[in-house]
Enzyme design. Structure first.
Site, mmCIF file in Angstrom:
data_model
loop_
_atom_site.group_PDB
_atom_site.id
_atom_site.type_symbol
_atom_site.label_atom_id
_atom_site.label_comp_id
_atom_site.label_asym_id
_atom_site.label_seq_id
_atom_site.Cartn_x
_atom_site.Cartn_y
_atom_site.Cartn_z
ATOM 1 N N ASP A 155 35.665 65.907 47.334
ATOM 2 C CA ASP A 155 34.301 66.370 47.072
ATOM 3 C C ASP A 155 34.321 67.613 46.189
ATOM 4 O O ASP A 155 35.354 68.301 46.081
ATOM 5 C CB ASP A 155 33.587 66.677 48.404
ATOM 6 C CG ASP A 155 32.069 66.721 48.278
ATOM 7 O OD1 ASP A 155 31.547 66.554 47.148
ATOM 8 O OD2 ASP A 155 31.403 66.905 49.309
ATOM 9 N N GLY A 156 33.204 67.902 45.587
ATOM 10 C CA GLY A 156 33.040 69.102 44.775
ATOM 11 C C GLY A 156 32.496 70.248 45.612
ATOM 12 O O GLY A 156 32.452 70.177 46.843
ATOM 13 N N ALA A 157 32.080 71.314 44.948
ATOM 14 C CA ALA A 157 31.491 72.469 45.643
ATOM 15 C C ALA A 157 30.640 73.249 44.649
ATOM 16 O O ALA A 157 30.805 73.115 43.433
ATOM 17 C CB ALA A 157 32.581 73.365 46.222
ATOM 18 N N GLY B 249 24.318 71.819 46.998
ATOM 19 C CA GLY B 249 23.419 71.924 45.851
ATOM 20 C C GLY B 249 22.699 70.607 45.598
ATOM 21 O O GLY B 249 21.548 70.576 45.151
ATOM 22 N N GLU C 184 28.151 65.122 54.009
ATOM 23 C CA GLU C 184 29.428 65.602 53.455
ATOM 24 C C GLU C 184 30.256 66.262 54.549
ATOM 25 O O GLU C 184 31.465 66.044 54.642
ATOM 26 C CB GLU C 184 29.166 66.600 52.321
ATOM 27 C CG GLU C 184 28.571 65.937 51.079
ATOM 28 C CD GLU C 184 28.136 66.929 50.010
ATOM 29 O OE1 GLU C 184 28.011 66.507 48.861
ATOM 30 O OE2 GLU C 184 27.918 68.111 50.316
ATOM 31 N N LYS D 58 33.103 77.667 39.359
ATOM 32 C CA LYS D 58 32.761 77.651 40.791
ATOM 33 C C LYS D 58 33.624 78.607 41.612
ATOM 34 O O LYS D 58 33.338 78.853 42.777
ATOM 35 C CB LYS D 58 32.945 76.234 41.357
ATOM 36 C CG LYS D 58 32.283 75.119 40.558
ATOM 37 C CD LYS D 58 30.794 75.102 40.773
ATOM 38 C CE LYS D 58 30.099 73.944 40.082
ATOM 39 N NZ LYS D 58 30.458 72.633 40.547
HETATM 40 C C1 5RP Z 1 26.237 68.079 46.878
HETATM 41 C C2 5RP Z 1 27.372 69.036 46.792
HETATM 42 C C3 5RP Z 1 28.148 69.058 45.512
HETATM 43 O O1 5RP Z 1 29.500 68.915 45.817
HETATM 44 C C4 5RP Z 1 27.937 70.361 44.840
HETATM 45 O O2 5RP Z 1 26.538 70.552 44.665
HETATM 46 C C5 5RP Z 1 28.632 70.402 43.478
HETATM 47 O O3 5RP Z 1 28.020 69.507 42.611
HETATM 48 P P1 5RP Z 1 28.456 69.351 41.094
HETATM 49 O O4 5RP Z 1 29.798 68.698 41.102
HETATM 50 O O5 5RP Z 1 27.385 68.489 40.499
HETATM 51 O O6 5RP Z 1 28.480 70.728 40.477
HETATM 52 O O7 5RP Z 1 27.678 69.764 47.696
HETATM 53 O O8 5RP Z 1 25.552 68.199 48.089
#
Ligand code: 5RP
Length: 217
Positions: free
Chosen positions: A81-83, A96, A103, A121
């Site tokens: 996953d991202g953040a 976000g 998640e 980030k």
């Molecule tokens: C979604 C999240 C995403 O991981 C976080 O918002 C990052 O998104 P992106 O990769 O578009 O910058 O937590 O709920």
């Protein structure tokens, strides 16, 4: 490298953590979308994926990657996953995209959490990005007042509903010297379903991409 290229580099670097024949937990967001695109290239090597949102489920299906219900597996070897923000301690702010609750569930059910981010980030201390809190709609005002008592500024995410039918309150201007303590404090407010701090269960691996490519923290 542009931010998009950095996201792609981090996403592609995560592929080496995928075990053959496994089911992969998949997060949500633009970085994860690039991971899903990369995963499609090795879809014959994985059994399927557990999605953390309806958007991710749709993207997985569009690549013919089988989507598996979390309740039908005993656990997952890996979650990608991202953040929105991450520290060198691998504490994260997420949500976000509003998918924080699912998640956190899929991350909790996974042995290893690999977080993929571009260098924008990476921060010294969490708190620049507002902390999202998923809230049962009837508790909106009450939760807002409790957030003010904690020193934050609650802002309703206008017109947004989570996949679980709830609202999101984004907390602005809240200093976060102790992310684990704040995560627990926010969870203890009646009406809060989940908050976007991932500190009690941080990422196990942080893949950060900058103009030189992806590196591991
Ligand atoms: C979604 C999240 C995403 O991981 C976080 O918002 C990052 O998104 P992106 O990769 O578009 O910058 O937590 O709920």
């Amino acid at each position: 490298m542009s931010q998009e290229q950095q996201k792609r580099a981090a996403a592609e670097a995560a592929l080496k953590y995928i075990e053959e024949g496994s089911i992969v937990g998949v997060g949500t967001g633009s970085t994860v979308n690039l991971f899903i695109d990369a995963l499609a290239g090795i879809r014959h090597l994985v059994e399927g994926a557990v999605a953390s949102s309806q958007a991710t489920e749709e993207r997985l299906r569009s690549h013919n990657i089988p989507v598996v219900d979390l309740n039908s597996v005993a656990g997952l070897p890996i979650y990608i996953d991202g953040a929105d923000e991450a520290t060198e301690h691998r504490h994260l702010t997420k949500g976000g995209g509003g998918a924080l609750t699912r998640e956190k569930i899929v991350a909790a059910a996974s042995e290893q959490f690999v977080c993929i981010i571009d260098e924008s980030k990476l921060v010294g201390t969490l708190g620049g990005f507002p902390v999202p809190v998923e809230v049962i709609p009837m508790a909106q005002s009450y939760v807002g007042r409790q957030i003010v008592k904690l020193g934050g500024q609650p802002v309703l995410r206008d017109g947004f509903k989570t996949d679980n039918g709830n609202i999101i309150i984004d907390i602005r201007n809240l200093p976060i010297p102790d992310p684990i303590a704040l995560e627990q404090q926010l969870n203890a407010i009646a009406g809060v379903v989940c908050n976007g701090l991932f500190a009690a269960r941080p990422a196990d691996v942080l893949l950060v991409a900058d103009s030189n490519g992806a590196r591991t923290l």
